[in-house]
Design a protein around this motif. Structure first.
Motif, PDB file in Angstrom:
ATOM      1  N   SER A 266      -6.462   7.045   7.836  1.00  0.00           N
ATOM      2  CA  SER A 266      -5.813   6.433   9.077  1.00  0.00           C
ATOM      3  C   SER A 266      -5.946   6.753  10.607  1.00  0.00           C
ATOM      4  CB  SER A 266      -4.330   6.734   8.875  1.00  0.00           C
ATOM      5  OG  SER A 266      -3.912   7.998   8.972  1.00  0.00           O
TER       6      SER A 266
ATOM      7  N   THR B 259       2.362   4.312   9.731  1.00  0.00           N
ATOM      8  CA  THR B 259       3.709   4.267   9.123  1.00  0.00           C
ATOM      9  C   THR B 259       3.333   4.233   7.511  1.00  0.00           C
ATOM     10  OG1 THR B 259       3.959   2.021   9.336  1.00  0.00           O
ATOM     11  CG2 THR B 259       4.708   3.403  10.904  1.00  0.00           C
ATOM     12  N   ALA B 260       4.384   4.246   6.894  1.00  0.00           N
ATOM     13  CA  ALA B 260       4.527   3.670   5.485  1.00  0.00           C
ATOM     14  C   ALA B 260       3.999   2.633   5.305  1.00  0.00           C
ATOM     15  CB  ALA B 260       5.735   4.085   4.689  1.00  0.00           C
ATOM     16  N   THR B 261       4.474   1.597   5.995  1.00  0.00           N
ATOM     17  CA  THR B 261       4.199   0.084   5.871  1.00  0.00           C
ATOM     18  C   THR B 261       2.533  -0.080   6.055  1.00  0.00           C
ATOM     19  OG1 THR B 261       6.316  -0.368   6.870  1.00  0.00           O
ATOM     20  CG2 THR B 261       4.572  -2.245   6.563  1.00  0.00           C
ATOM     21  N   ASP B 262       2.066   0.852   7.167  1.00  0.00           N
ATOM     22  CA  ASP B 262       0.711   0.761   7.425  1.00  0.00           C
ATOM     23  C   ASP B 262      -0.246   1.121   6.342  1.00  0.00           C
ATOM     24  OD1 ASP B 262       1.191  -0.234  10.110  1.00  0.00           O
ATOM     25  OD2 ASP B 262       1.258   1.805  10.749  1.00  0.00           O
TER      26      ASP B 262
ATOM     27  N   GLU C 279       0.556   1.323   3.126  1.00  0.00           N
ATOM     28  CA  GLU C 279       0.697   0.456   1.963  1.00  0.00           C
ATOM     29  C   GLU C 279      -0.232  -0.730   2.106  1.00  0.00           C
ATOM     30  OE1 GLU C 279       4.778   2.341   0.478  1.00  0.00           O
ATOM     31  OE2 GLU C 279       4.679   0.201   0.387  1.00  0.00           O
ATOM     32  N   ALA C 280      -0.222  -1.415   3.410  1.00  0.00           N
ATOM     33  CA  ALA C 280      -1.233  -2.451   3.643  1.00  0.00           C
ATOM     34  C   ALA C 280      -2.476  -2.080   3.724  1.00  0.00           C
ATOM     35  CB  ALA C 280      -0.745  -2.932   5.119  1.00  0.00           C
TER      36      ALA C 280
ATOM     37  N   LYS D  88       8.727   6.956  10.815  1.00  0.00           N
ATOM     38  CA  LYS D  88       7.517   6.284  10.152  1.00  0.00           C
ATOM     39  C   LYS D  88       7.635   6.190   8.569  1.00  0.00           C
ATOM     40  CE  LYS D  88       4.753   8.633  13.558  1.00  0.00           C
ATOM     41  NZ  LYS D  88       3.855   9.732  14.025  1.00  0.00           N
TER      42      LYS D  88
ATOM     43  N   VAL E 117       5.159   6.287  -1.094  1.00  0.00           N
ATOM     44  CA  VAL E 117       3.844   5.731  -0.547  1.00  0.00           C
ATOM     45  C   VAL E 117       2.894   6.343  -1.607  1.00  0.00           C
ATOM     46  CG1 VAL E 117       2.483   5.461   1.235  1.00  0.00           C
ATOM     47  CG2 VAL E 117       4.844   5.849   1.684  1.00  0.00           C
TER      48      VAL E 117
ATOM     49  N   TYR F  99       2.872   4.173  -4.757  1.00  0.00           N
ATOM     50  CA  TYR F  99       2.405   2.931  -4.560  1.00  0.00           C
ATOM     51  C   TYR F  99       1.042   2.793  -4.667  1.00  0.00           C
ATOM     52  CZ  TYR F  99       1.149  -1.399  -2.227  1.00  0.00           C
ATOM     53  OH  TYR F  99       0.425  -2.567  -2.075  1.00  0.00           O
TER      54      TYR F  99
ATOM     55  N   THR G  80      -6.942  -4.498   7.084  1.00  0.00           N
ATOM     56  CA  THR G  80      -6.213  -5.657   6.791  1.00  0.00           C
ATOM     57  C   THR G  80      -6.769  -6.875   7.963  1.00  0.00           C
ATOM     58  OG1 THR G  80      -4.770  -5.272   8.632  1.00  0.00           O
ATOM     59  CG2 THR G  80      -3.925  -4.335   6.322  1.00  0.00           C
TER      60      THR G  80
END
Ligand code: GAL
Length: 428
Positions: A45, A54-57, A59-60, A101, A109, A112, A291
């Motif tokens: 990252s 963040t977690a969303t980042d 996972e994306a 975050k 995470v 996932y 992404t």
């Protein structure tokens, strides 16, 4: 874990002896070499997000690693770099996750990422804080933190050299202190009961990691942080290139994460970054936003012919055999007996760079097959190799001795000088 690591070391020493590879260090390794028999491949990252991921980042990015075809091409790690811990530990001395975050913590995470068939890496610091001073380091808590990572099912730990209280080690040089504390963290990893690849973020050349790290970690940094500029990428290439003798299966020089597709690197310079890292058997850890990458960037990162050179099971780092006027020639022996070569034009002018099969270490043969790993043209040569190379570009070729046609007599004396030029791809 230790037993498996030691077993692998003996096997690798034998393999190196049989293959005439560079001498490996003789000290017993405590690191589990089996966790990185070929250079680790993945995404981290830091280059795209700094300490803001963040977690969303995460996972994306993990989903994009799959959707882009990068997972299929061999990338397997999704690594969360610095910035996920709070400055203070909790009442039990445990690291606290930044809940803004990672609202549900780190474990979901990791789950996932695992559900996509990928592995998860995390960042820790050896000292009292991370390098920015914004998050807690693991000083005094190595075993506790590593147990936490094991409980979250982490597969890879990047350990940074930050805020280590040097005064606690009177009379020792920085390099000696680094060796001692990285070893201590390594022993905590051994005791954790879960195999986790060990990445040493020895981000200062003064730590001379190449002199001691090969029995401590699976990879270690050979220079300061890379940036998305040609100059910084080039500096990290040069700092890493001379260390080729120490690298081998399970232990790799790390010139830092890739900047392919980032910042001010042009597509040509991104191809150069990728080729040089592949040739040096460096970990291929992408650092761009997966992404939103262009199709050019995706094609560079998924070039399977170049990746195959990096992942070759012989595990030898390519080395420089010539460097003249900003024109570099590197050669990497492959398990098949072929050689991967890189002709690198580090000048601002187009160049014609030439070498020979003998210079790049190939045995004598009547002809050599030549695969251009970027244009995918296949040709052959009697021994001379010539390429036109654009400024800041590379030509990357695989040269394989061709078997003699049945019944053809081998020349008994000196070979005639080759009459052809091999090839001259117009590299971008
Ligand atoms: C640096 C390290 C970088 C990155 C950063 C995170 O010390 O060299 O690779 O991990 O810390 O804060």
């Amino acid at each position: 874990m230790i037993a498996r690591g030691k077993f692998v070391v003996i096997g690798l020493l034998l393999l190196a002896a049989l293959c005439g590879g560079p001498t490996r260090p003789q000290q017993p390794a405590t690191v589990d070499l089996g966790l990185a028999l070929t250079p680790p491949m993945g995404w981290d990252s830091y280059n795209a997000y700094g300490r803001r991921a963040t977690a969303t980042d995460l996972e994306a990015q993990a989903a994009a690693l799959v959707a882009s075809g990068m997972k299929a091409a061999g990338y397997s790690y999704v690594n969360l770099d610095g910035g996920w811990t709070l400055r203070r530990r909790d009442a039990h001395g445990r690291l606290q996750v930044n809940r803004q975050k990672f609202p549900h913590g780190i474990a979901p995470v990791v789950d996932y990422v695992h559900s996509l068939g990928l592995k998860f890496g995390i960042y820790a610091s050896l000292g009292k804080t991370n390098c920015a001073g914004s998050g807690a380091g693991s000083w005094g808590h190595y075993r506790q933190d590593v147990r936490t990572f094991a409980r979250w099912h982490v597969d890879f730990v990047k350990v940074d050299w930050c805020a280590v209280p040097r005064k606690r080690f009177p009379g020792l040089t920085g390099a000696q202190v680094a060796q001692r504390v990285f070893e201590q963290f390594g022993r905590a990893l051994e005791a954790a009961g879960r195999p986790m690849a060990y990445s040493l973020s020895t981000n200062h050349p003064g730590l001379v990691a190449w002199a001691w790290a090969s029995t401590v970690g699976n990879m270690w940094r050979t220079n300061g942080d890379i940036h998305a500029t040609y100059a910084r990428m080039r500096a990290n290439f040069i700092a890493n290139a001379g260390r080729y003798a120490i690298a081998g299966p399970g232990r790799w020089n790390d010139p830092d994460m890739l900047e392919v597709g980032n910042g001010r690197l042009t597509p040509t310079e991104s191809r150069t970054n990728f080729s040089l890292w592949a040739e040096m058997a460096a970990p291929l850890i992408a650092g761009n936003d997966l992404t939103r990458m262009s199709s050019t960037t995706r094609r560079i990162l998924t070039n399977r012919a170049v990746i195959a050179v990096n992942q070759d099971r012989l595990g030898q780092q390519g080395r420089v055999v010539a460097r003249r006027g900003g024109h570099w020639i590197l050669t990497k022996p492959l398990a098949s007996g072929a050689r991967a070569i890189v002709l690198f034009n580090d000048t601002a002018k187009p160049a014609v760079i030439s070498t020979s099969a003998r210079t790049v270490g190939l045995p004598s043969a009547r002809r050599y097959g030549v695969d251009d790993l970027w244009t995918h043209l296949v040709t052959s040569t009697a021994g001379r190799i010539v390429a036109r190379v654009a400024p800041h570009a590379v030509a990357m070729l695989k040269l394989s001795p061709m078997p003699d046609a049945p019944g053809s007599a081998r020349p008994s004396g000196r070979q005639r000088p080759p009459s052809d030029l091999g090839l001259a791809p117009a590299s971008r």
